[in-house]
Motif scaffolding. Structure first.
Motif, PDB file in Angstrom:
ATOM      1  N   THR A 110       0.900  -1.064  -0.055  1.00  9.73           N
ATOM      2  CA  THR A 110      -0.217  -0.006   0.055  1.00  9.73           C
ATOM      3  C   THR A 110       0.808   1.337  -0.091  1.00  9.73           C
ATOM      4  N   ALA A 111       2.124   1.230   0.693  1.00 11.30           N
ATOM      5  CA  ALA A 111       2.890   2.282   0.766  1.00 11.30           C
ATOM      6  C   ALA A 111       3.352   2.515  -0.592  1.00 11.30           C
ATOM      7  N   PHE A 118       0.039   8.901  -5.539  1.00 11.94           N
ATOM      8  CA  PHE A 118      -0.203  10.328  -5.011  1.00 11.94           C
ATOM      9  C   PHE A 118       0.558  11.429  -5.946  1.00 11.94           C
ATOM     10  N   VAL A 119       1.718  11.020  -6.796  1.00  8.36           N
ATOM     11  CA  VAL A 119       2.062  11.880  -7.681  1.00  8.36           C
ATOM     12  C   VAL A 119       1.058  12.157  -8.799  1.00  8.36           C
ATOM     13  N   PHE A 205      -0.036  11.854   8.511  1.00  8.90           N
ATOM     14  CA  PHE A 205       0.870  10.932   8.081  1.00  8.90           C
ATOM     15  C   PHE A 205       1.417  11.272   6.559  1.00  8.90           C
ATOM     16  N   PRO A 206       2.737  11.046   6.373  1.00  9.12           N
ATOM     17  CA  PRO A 206       3.126  11.295   4.967  1.00  9.12           C
ATOM     18  C   PRO A 206       2.396  10.309   4.025  1.00  9.12           C
ATOM     19  N   ILE A 207       2.254  11.103   2.744  1.00 10.77           N
ATOM     20  CA  ILE A 207       1.547  10.446   1.553  1.00 10.77           C
ATOM     21  C   ILE A 207       0.151  10.186   2.080  1.00 10.77           C
ATOM     22  N   ALA A 211      -2.785  12.566   0.794  1.00 13.88           N
ATOM     23  CA  ALA A 211      -3.900  12.054  -0.354  1.00 13.88           C
ATOM     24  C   ALA A 211      -5.229  12.223   0.238  1.00 13.88           C
ATOM     25  N   MET A 212      -5.442  12.137   1.362  1.00 13.20           N
ATOM     26  CA  MET A 212      -6.751  12.544   2.095  1.00 13.20           C
ATOM     27  C   MET A 212      -6.987  13.996   1.882  1.00 13.20           C
TER      28      MET A 212
END
Length: 338
Positions: A110-111, A118-119, A205-207, A211-212
């Motif tokens: 998932t990461a 995300f990009v 949280f990163p990423i 994204a949220m």
């Protein structure tokens, strides 16, 4: 003769157990005889021989032998008891290890997927704000890809009642029972542009948190009445502008898998805006990744049941009807209800 091997005046009441003492006494008895001087000498020898302490090396050797016998007997007895009882501890440990490895792999997948997707979200975000600020359909489509890629490797997903989902162009208030961290992944695969409500700490949280933000997830500070009121106002505003919102009316994940009491916030939004309430039942996510055990991922499958929309202008009635539909479905599948 008897007088010679009897204890002398300095004799101690301590027990005599040394083998060397016994042999010395026997020697004295065999060669005994003679005069008084000889008696005193022999008496002295007997006392020294009888009460001489064993050496440290001898004591250590005896202790090791005695301890070895005790440990070995315990091992044999324990093994026999485990065999008689059918001990399954090694098997359980193996299952737990596999679940932990699956959990690690889940988060790795998932990461990695989130980084690339995300990009893509960042690249298209300016266009999304210009042409689709409220629904953000492109962002939700990317999120659907991310969730589908992640869960497809780890558990089977079955969806029932897709015909009950309103089209993306129609706003609605979605509600579901909350069992696991996997609920979000599962619901994102439905491909509907609803806005979740999430704790503000998750946005850090990163990423994932970033994204949220791009998806338009609504932040909420728990135990803050002002934040709760602002959240409901924002939900009403979004639904009025054509977007959908998603609530977990229990407020948090169930600790025991049973359906909790529903709060009325989601249903007050539906009553004020006239939007339909779409109840959804999630089955199996709590068994795969129980609440409070987010580090493991058990094997299994998940079922999503989408119920018919409910409409009305009374929040209490909407809340009762939605909970009854979800509760009945959970009871039918062997789950409990508080």
């Amino acid at each position: 003769m008897g007088m010679l091997i009897g204890p002398g005046p300095a004799a101690s009441p301590l027990p005599i157990a040394a083998s060397s003492s016994s042999s010395s006494s026997a020697h004295v008895a065999a060669v005994g005889g003679g005069g008084g001087g000889g008696a005193r000498t022999l008496r002295h020898r007997v006392s020294v021989a009888v009460f001489r302490s064993p050496s440290t090396q001898v004591l250590a050797t005896r202790w090791r032998r005695r301890r070895g016998l005790v440990v070995w007997s315990d091992v044999v007895a324990g093994g026999a008891a485990a065999a008689a009882a059918g001990d399954s501890t090694p098997a359980l440990s193996g299952v737990q290890l596999v679940s932990r490895v699956r959990g690690v792999c889940f988060y790795l997948v998932t990461a990695v997927a989130a980084i690339f997707l995300f990009v893509a979200m960042v690249v298209v975000h300016p266009l999304v704000l210009l042409f689709d600020r409220y629904r953000r359909r492109v962002q939700h489509y990317i999120a659907k890809i991310w969730a589908t890629l992640t869960i497809s490797m780890f558990y089977k997903l079955e969806v029932e009642g897709m015909e009950n989902l309103p089209p993306n162009s129609s706003p609605g208030v979605y509600v579901a029972n909350h069992q696991s961290f996997l609920d979000i992944y599962t619901l994102l695969t439905l491909g509907r542009c609803f806005k979740f409500i999430s704790k503000t700490s998750i946005f850090m949280f990163p990423i994932i948190g970033w994204a949220m933000y791009l998806l338009g997830v609504i932040p909420l500070r728990r135990m803050d009445s002002r934040s709760q009121l602002d959240c409901l106002k924002r939900c009403v505003d979004l639904v009025g502008k054509g977007a959908s919102v998603f609530f977990f009316p229990e407020g948090t994940r169930s600790r025991d898998g049973k359906l909790g009491v529903f709060k009325r916030g989601a249903f007050s939004v539906a009553a004020k805006t006239g939007a339909p309430v779409i109840p959804i039942t999630l089955i199996g996510t709590g068994k795969l990744m129980p609440s409070g055990m987010e580090g493991i991922l058990n094997s299994g499958s998940v079922k999503v049941i989408i119920h018919r929309p409910i409409q009305g202008n009374d929040a209490e009635t909407l809340c009762s009807e939605a909970r009854n539909v979800i509760a009945d479905t959970l009871l039918l599948h062997g789950y409990g209800v508080h």
